[in-house]
Every structure is written in structure tokens, then in C-alpha cells.
Scaffold this active site. Sequence first.
Site, short mmCIF file in Angstrom:
data_model
loop_
_atom_site.label_atom_id
_atom_site.label_comp_id
_atom_site.label_asym_id
_atom_site.label_seq_id
_atom_site.Cartn_x
_atom_site.Cartn_y
_atom_site.Cartn_z
N CYS A 113 -101.65 13.32 -76.16
CA CYS A 113 -101.64 14.28 -75.04
C CYS A 113 -103.03 14.86 -74.75
CB CYS A 113 -100.66 15.41 -75.33
SG CYS A 113 -99.01 14.81 -75.67
N HIS A 241 -102.17 21.52 -70.88
CA HIS A 241 -101.26 20.40 -71.09
C HIS A 241 -99.83 20.92 -70.94
CE1 HIS A 241 -98.99 17.16 -72.64
NE2 HIS A 241 -98.79 17.69 -73.83
N ASN A 271 -92.98 16.52 -70.07
CA ASN A 271 -94.24 16.26 -70.77
C ASN A 271 -94.64 14.81 -70.54
OD1 ASN A 271 -96.26 15.71 -72.61
ND2 ASN A 271 -95.30 16.80 -74.32
N1 COA Z 1 -79.83 20.35 -76.70
C1 COA Z 1 -79.11 21.25 -77.38
N2 COA Z 1 -79.42 21.66 -78.62
C2 COA Z 1 -80.53 21.11 -79.18
C3 COA Z 1 -81.32 20.15 -78.53
C4 COA Z 1 -80.92 19.77 -77.23
N3 COA Z 1 -81.62 18.87 -76.50
N4 COA Z 1 -82.33 19.81 -79.33
C5 COA Z 1 -82.20 20.52 -80.45
N5 COA Z 1 -81.11 21.31 -80.38
C6 COA Z 1 -80.59 22.23 -81.36
C7 COA Z 1 -81.00 21.85 -82.78
O1 COA Z 1 -80.10 20.88 -83.30
C8 COA Z 1 -80.91 23.17 -83.47
O2 COA Z 1 -79.56 23.43 -83.77
P1 COA Z 1 -79.14 24.15 -85.15
O3 COA Z 1 -79.81 25.48 -85.11
O4 COA Z 1 -77.67 24.19 -85.06
O5 COA Z 1 -79.69 23.25 -86.22
C9 COA Z 1 -81.35 24.18 -82.42
O6 COA Z 1 -81.19 23.51 -81.15
C10 COA Z 1 -82.78 24.61 -82.56
O7 COA Z 1 -83.58 23.45 -82.74
P2 COA Z 1 -85.14 23.54 -82.85
O8 COA Z 1 -85.72 22.16 -82.98
O9 COA Z 1 -85.53 24.57 -83.86
O10 COA Z 1 -85.46 24.08 -81.39
P3 COA Z 1 -86.77 24.69 -80.82
O11 COA Z 1 -86.52 26.01 -80.27
O12 COA Z 1 -87.93 24.52 -81.75
O13 COA Z 1 -87.02 23.73 -79.57
C11 COA Z 1 -88.45 21.94 -78.93
C12 COA Z 1 -87.26 22.35 -79.76
C13 COA Z 1 -88.75 20.47 -79.18
C14 COA Z 1 -88.11 22.14 -77.48
C15 COA Z 1 -89.65 22.81 -79.28
O14 COA Z 1 -89.82 22.83 -80.68
C16 COA Z 1 -90.92 22.36 -78.68
O15 COA Z 1 -91.07 22.31 -77.48
N6 COA Z 1 -91.94 22.08 -79.52
C17 COA Z 1 -93.23 21.69 -79.06
C18 COA Z 1 -93.15 20.30 -78.62
C19 COA Z 1 -94.42 19.88 -77.98
O16 COA Z 1 -95.13 20.65 -77.43
N7 COA Z 1 -94.64 18.60 -78.09
C20 COA Z 1 -95.65 17.95 -77.42
C21 COA Z 1 -96.88 17.97 -78.13
S1 COA Z 1 -97.97 17.15 -77.13
#
Ligand code: COA
Length: 321
Positions: A113, A241, A271
Amino acid sequence: MNGIKLRGTGSCVPRHVVTNEDLSRRMETSDAWITSRTGIRRRHHCGDESAAELCVQAARAALSRAGVAPEEIGVCIVATVTPEDLVPSAACTLQQALGLPEDTLCFDLNAACTGFLFALHTMECLLNASPRKFGLVLGAEALSRIINWEDRSTAILFGDGAAAAVVECREGWPSIGAVYGCRGDRTLLHVAGPGSGKRSLISMEGTQVFKFAVETIPRCMDAVLTRHGLGADDVDFFVFHQANARIIDLVVRKYAIPPEKYAKNLEEFGNTSAASIPLLLAQLEAEGTIGPGSRVLLVGFGGGLTWGAAIVEFTQGGRND
Ligand code: COA
């Protein structure tokens, strides 16, 4: 070293739009979850378009806006982790499609990215050694090809697209003063390559990457502002980004950046990795939000891990050669 400025940008995204509702029919998720956790509502995925076709359209649009002919390009860099082919590179494919001169230095660059930022910095260095003053920098991805549809936490995030910038290098222009870094890490973000014998699919520790992003962006911004001897108020526009709206909101709050000085387009595109920064630049230039004379701070971060920032200006327009 002479600096580069942006002369013109262009973009191309696939026609096929995938909404959060579409995804909720395919996996256990919902529009409410995706929108509240990421800010993403739609993304564009390649159907019958190839990543290479997107590159050609984006590059043609940027050349046309810049008023620069293919034979004036000295260096062409495509930042991508999802080229249509590994050989020939996306940049070599563009050389043929656009009719760039055979002595144009064409190659692909992988910094995930942060790819567009690494490519801009590399372009500035290389154009100083080029007999021609213009360069073509692209960020282009077909991430839909490497989505792991079994993993709902990553499958919802990514979109496809390509965007290009024609840059110009002139004696006496200030450097974009890029700051950058990397820390090899296979655990937080990983996509296996063809040499591994494994399928190339995205895996990510989302929460850890989120923390990495909110720590890294301010570090990059402070470093690049210091390098340029500027304060945040001296910047006309901030282009981050587009990974997650919550990450951008935290940074904007920290620096008290007013709403008219930044934008988000991940609602529409998700993204798009290396394409994300130039896609937003092209949108902002097309709508007239930024343009001749604008001073824009770019910040990228992502897989590698990689990070970087630079401050770029748009040319005042008009050819002075
Ligand atoms: N729909 C519904 N529930 C979902 C889900 C989806 N698409 N994806 C994950 N969950 C659930 C998980 O299973 C978890 O459930 P649990 O609490 O029962 O175990 C809960 O939601 C929380 O998951 P978590 O991974 O902790 O969520 P989060 O708030 O961290 O959000 C992302 C996940 C990926 C959206 C977030 O971490 C993120 O955006 N991270 C940065 C990613 C990024 O910038 N990447 C690019 C780098 S270039």
C-alpha cells in the site's frame, strides 16, 4: 537533486461494483458492520477487465491531462502487488501499449500500500539521471484476484483500480523530500508469492495493522513536515492511504485538519492498496479541489511492513520547454 512535481493524473476502475449487501449474501457479514468498522460501502472488482487494461486507460488519461506525449517519458514505474503477469512486468506492458520509447526505464515496484510513495521517490531519483524530463508513475491493483473469500475480516476490505500521474522534473524545483521505511514482517500482512508453492491469498492481523497505522501515520507526517520545514497549516491538502475511515478520522482529529483539507473515497472504492493514493489524487484533480500550485502531503502505510510520506506540488500548468 532537482525535484519533481505532478503535471496531470488519470484513473480507471472496473465497471463491476460489489456492494456490502452483495457481500452479505456471500458471507456472514452486514452493511452495518462493514460501514461502521471501515467506512466502506462499495468496491469495484475486475470482471473481464485485466489489471493491464486499467493501467493503459489510467496512463492515457494522465498523459492527456498533462499534455505530455508518450515519447517524452523517460521512466515508467508501476507500483503493484497484483500485476496481470509477472513477466512481462506491468510497466513493460505499458511501454508497448502506449508506445513509450524503448529506452524508457520501465519496471514494477512492490511496496504494497506504500507502493505509490516509494515509486514517486524512486521516480524523482531516476528522472535526475534521465535525458527526458517526464515520468509516468502508476498505482494499480486487481486485489479481487487474491481475496481469501473464507476470511470475512479481509474479504470485505479490498477493491481494484488503477491511477497514474505524469510527473515533471526541473532544475531548481524542490525535492518531494520523501520519508520512508520498512520492517520485514510476515505475520501481520502476508500474500504468498509464486515461488512459495502456495496460493496467493491475503491474510492480515487487522487489529495489529490498525495499531501500526495509527502510530505510523503521525510519525511519517511529523518527519516529512520537519524535513520540509513546514507546519501542518502550510499544507493545502492531505491525502492518506484509504484503508479504513476510522484510521483517517483519528489522524485528522490529532492534527485538527479541517474538513476542506482532506478527503475519503474508500466508501466507493475500498482499499485499493498501491492505487489508493493516486486514485484519490486523480479524483481531487478532476473535480478541481487540488490543482496548479497545490501543496499536497501524501501518507502511505501497509504490507511489508512499509510506510512513507512526501509533499508534492502540482505544476502551474503550461509548458515552459
Ligand atoms: N462482518 C461481521 N463481523 C466480522 C467481520 C465481518 N466482515 N469481520 C470480523 N468480524 C467479527 C470478528 O469475527 C470478531 O467477532 P468476535 O468478537 O465474535 O470474535 C469481531 O467482528 C471483531 O473483529 P476484529 O477483527 O477485532 O474487528 P476490528 O474492529 O479490528 O475490524 C478490520 C477489523 C479489519 C476492519 C480492522 O482491524 C482494520 O481495518 N484494520 C486495519 C486494516 C488495514 O488498514 N489494512 C490495510 C493495511 S494497508
